[in-house]
Design a protein around this motif. Structure first.
Motif, short mmCIF file in Angstrom:
data_model
loop_
_atom_site.label_atom_id
_atom_site.label_comp_id
_atom_site.label_asym_id
_atom_site.label_seq_id
_atom_site.Cartn_x
_atom_site.Cartn_y
_atom_site.Cartn_z
N ASN A 5 0.38 -1.14 -0.08
CA ASN A 5 0.03 -0.01 -0.12
C ASN A 5 0.92 1.28 0.18
OD1 ASN A 5 -2.75 -1.42 0.30
ND2 ASN A 5 -1.94 -1.99 1.85
N LEU A 6 2.16 0.94 -0.59
CA LEU A 6 3.24 2.72 -0.13
C LEU A 6 2.43 3.64 -1.25
CD1 LEU A 6 6.79 0.80 -0.24
CD2 LEU A 6 5.37 2.72 1.32
N THR A 7 2.34 4.48 -0.95
CA THR A 7 1.88 5.34 -2.06
C THR A 7 2.85 6.62 -2.22
OG1 THR A 7 0.38 7.10 -2.96
CG2 THR A 7 0.24 7.57 -0.64
N THR A 8 2.27 7.54 -2.88
CA THR A 8 3.83 8.71 -2.60
C THR A 8 3.84 9.80 -1.57
OG1 THR A 8 2.71 10.24 -4.46
CG2 THR A 8 4.27 8.47 -5.49
N LYS A 9 4.60 11.30 -1.51
CA LYS A 9 4.06 11.96 -0.58
C LYS A 9 3.20 13.35 -1.65
CE LYS A 9 6.14 16.28 1.34
NZ LYS A 9 7.66 16.51 2.38
N GLU A 10 3.46 13.22 -2.38
CA GLU A 10 2.52 14.14 -3.47
C GLU A 10 0.89 13.56 -4.22
OE1 GLU A 10 6.00 12.70 -4.97
OE2 GLU A 10 6.75 14.19 -4.58
N HIS A 11 1.25 11.87 -3.59
CA HIS A 11 -0.68 11.42 -4.36
C HIS A 11 -1.51 11.94 -2.77
CE1 HIS A 11 -3.00 7.64 -4.18
NE2 HIS A 11 -3.87 9.27 -4.54
N PHE A 12 -0.43 11.92 -1.37
CA PHE A 12 -0.99 12.22 0.17
C PHE A 12 -1.71 13.33 0.12
CE2 PHE A 12 -0.73 13.59 4.00
CZ PHE A 12 -1.20 12.56 5.07
N MET A 13 -0.38 14.34 -0.37
CA MET A 13 -0.14 15.83 0.10
C MET A 13 -1.94 16.48 -1.12
SD MET A 13 1.54 16.44 2.22
CE MET A 13 0.95 18.60 2.30
N GLU A 14 -1.90 15.39 -2.00
CA GLU A 14 -2.87 16.59 -2.79
C GLU A 14 -4.10 15.59 -2.50
OE1 GLU A 14 -4.72 14.70 -7.13
OE2 GLU A 14 -2.88 13.84 -6.86
N ILE A 15 -4.38 14.62 -1.70
CA ILE A 15 -6.22 14.79 -0.90
C ILE A 15 -5.63 14.89 0.50
CG2 ILE A 15 -7.22 12.24 -0.02
CD1 ILE A 15 -6.28 12.55 -2.89
N TYR A 16 -4.21 15.74 1.08
CA TYR A 16 -4.92 16.19 2.39
C TYR A 16 -5.06 17.33 2.15
CZ TYR A 16 -2.88 17.55 6.99
OH TYR A 16 -2.84 19.33 7.56
N ASN A 17 -4.27 18.08 1.11
CA ASN A 17 -4.64 19.97 0.94
C ASN A 17 -6.40 19.85 0.35
OD1 ASN A 17 -2.54 20.49 1.18
ND2 ASN A 17 -1.06 20.24 -0.47
N GLU A 18 -6.78 19.25 -0.71
CA GLU A 18 -8.03 18.52 -0.84
C GLU A 18 -9.19 18.81 0.29
OE1 GLU A 18 -10.81 15.51 -3.87
OE2 GLU A 18 -8.92 16.46 -4.60
N ALA A 19 -8.22 18.36 1.29
CA ALA A 19 -9.25 17.98 2.49
C ALA A 19 -9.39 19.04 3.36
CB ALA A 19 -9.27 16.68 2.52
N LEU A 20 -8.35 19.46 3.15
CA LEU A 20 -8.67 20.71 4.23
C LEU A 20 -9.13 22.09 3.39
CD1 LEU A 20 -4.39 21.21 4.79
CD2 LEU A 20 -6.52 20.60 6.56
#
Length: 93
Positions: free
Chosen positions: A70-85
């Motif tokens: 289930n590894l993903t990239t920092k970019e993928h995480f940050m995209e969803i995190y910023n969208e959530a914020l």
């Protein structure tokens, strides 16, 4: 005859991965969950059709198979995190 059970024994092992590590999960309803793991905490973003949860918790050991598959990239995480914020910010304005 007596009941037989299975005993799971956990052993912490160190990986070659440097922290932070980013994981991505998707459930059977296509709800996304992304996790950033640091040495101090875990930051989870759970994104579904009708809800959004951002959760910070203590960093605990995680099962090896989750990291393997289930590894993903920092970019993928940050995209969803910023969208959530942004979603939370928009709801408050």
């Amino acid at each position: 005859m007596k009941l037989k059970t299975i005993k799971r024994e956990f052993k912490e092992i160190e990986t070659d991965l440097e922290l932070p590590v980013f994981l991505y999960f998707q459930d059977e309803l296509c709800n996304d969950e992304l996790i950033m793991i640091t040495d101090e905490y875990q930051l989870k973003v759970k994104y579904s059709y009708r809800s959004l949860v951002i959760e910070k918790s203590e960093s605990l050991p995680i099962e090896e198979h989750y990291v393997q598959y289930n590894l993903t990239t920092k970019e993928h995480f940050m995209e969803i995190y910023n969208e959530a914020l942004k979603s939370v910010s928009d709801a408050l304005s």
